[in-house]
Design an enzyme around this catalytic site. Structure first.
Site, short mmCIF file in Angstrom:
data_model
loop_
_atom_site.label_atom_id
_atom_site.label_comp_id
_atom_site.label_asym_id
_atom_site.label_seq_id
_atom_site.Cartn_x
_atom_site.Cartn_y
_atom_site.Cartn_z
N ASN A 145 83.17 17.68 -18.88
CA ASN A 145 83.76 18.53 -19.92
C ASN A 145 82.80 19.66 -20.33
OD1 ASN A 145 81.82 17.14 -21.29
ND2 ASN A 145 83.20 16.06 -22.69
N GLU A 152 78.75 17.44 -27.06
CA GLU A 152 80.12 17.46 -26.58
C GLU A 152 80.77 18.81 -26.91
OE1 GLU A 152 80.97 15.33 -24.60
OE2 GLU A 152 80.73 13.25 -25.23
#
Ligand code: GLP
Length: 251
Positions: A145, A152
């Protein structure tokens, strides 16, 4: 090796992973000579860096390099795992690099996890990096991702070392290192993106087809600040080394 044109982060397509590993090991070897062995390395875990660690261990064994004055700072570590747990990043680094070289046990550093006041310990960890003179050379892998370290998507580009929640996609991707997928911790401590951007040099290894999609989104699209890898557009000395499988969607 081919430098890809029109990429917002300098990107090199390598013929083999071994070639990239040797190239990065050469860079470290040169810096060790230039800086009389006093080097501060930022290190990463995952499959991508294993070949580079093998190459560094070989160079140590064959007396090319001496790591006795080197300090290392790892990008991240899971919360709530004992240090000797086989899936801890400390255990990973011991197996793949530390035990195979003369890196001193007191010279290897991990983000603080087993302490009560994590926030205060993260501040001290950042001060510690600064006192060491900053990171000379930082290795990075990327998550599917686009995460770097455990930052993140959506992590601010000025974030500092801190405790974070892992996304389900990252927990699933990392389940391969655990006996039971349920055992993957929900939290980790990671260097922040701002912390990573302060390293003098950033080098990314991205191998295999699982990286092709995110590389297309970063290298062939407009700047999207929700993807952590895009932070490297803001660094003066960052480079990506990718193999043909990872480059499959770049055209
Ligand atoms: C983990 C680590 C990251 C690493 C990523 C990619 O999530 N926290 O620092 O970059 O894995 O791993 P691999 O190289 O195995 O694809």
């Amino acid at each position: 090796m081919q430098r890809l044109s029109d990429t917002p982060i300098p990107t090199y397509l390598v013929d083999s992973q071994e070639f990239a590993n040797e190239l990065l090991a050469d860079e470290i070897t040169t810096l060790l000579t230039e800086q009389a062995g006093r080097l501060v390395l930022g290190l990463a875990t995952g499959n991508s860096p294993i070949g580079l660690y093998n190459e560094l261990a070989r160079r140590f064994r064959e007396d090319w390099i001496d790591l006795c004055f080197v300090h290392t700072y790892n990008l991240d570590e899971y919360m709530d795992l004992p240090a000797d747990h086989p899936a801890s990043y400390r255990a990973f680094m011991s197996e793949h690099l530390f035990e195979r070289t003369n890196l001193g046990p007191r010279h290897v550093h991990f983000p603080p996890t087993g302490v009560e006041d994590i926030d205060a310990a993260c501040l001290r960890w950042e001060e510690n990096i600064e006192a060491a003179g900053g990171i000379d050379w930082q290795l990075l892998g990327i998550g599917r991702n686009g995460h770097i370290g455990f930052n993140e998507p959506g992590s601010p580009f000025d974030s500092r070392t801190r405790r974070i929640e892992l996304t389900e996609s990252t927990r699933t991707a990392n389940a391969r290192f655990f006996e039971d997928p349920e055992d993957v911790p929900h939290q980790a401590v990671t260097m922040g993106i701002g912390t990573i951007l302060e390293a003098k040099r950033l080098r990314v290894l991205a191998f295999g087809e699982t990286k092709a999609q995110i590389l297309e989104r970063v290298l062939r699209s407009e700047d999207d600040p929700s993807i952590p890898l895009n932070a490297l557009r803001r660094h003066p000395d960052a480079a990506l080394y990718i193999d043909s499988a990872a480059a499959a969607r770049l055209g």
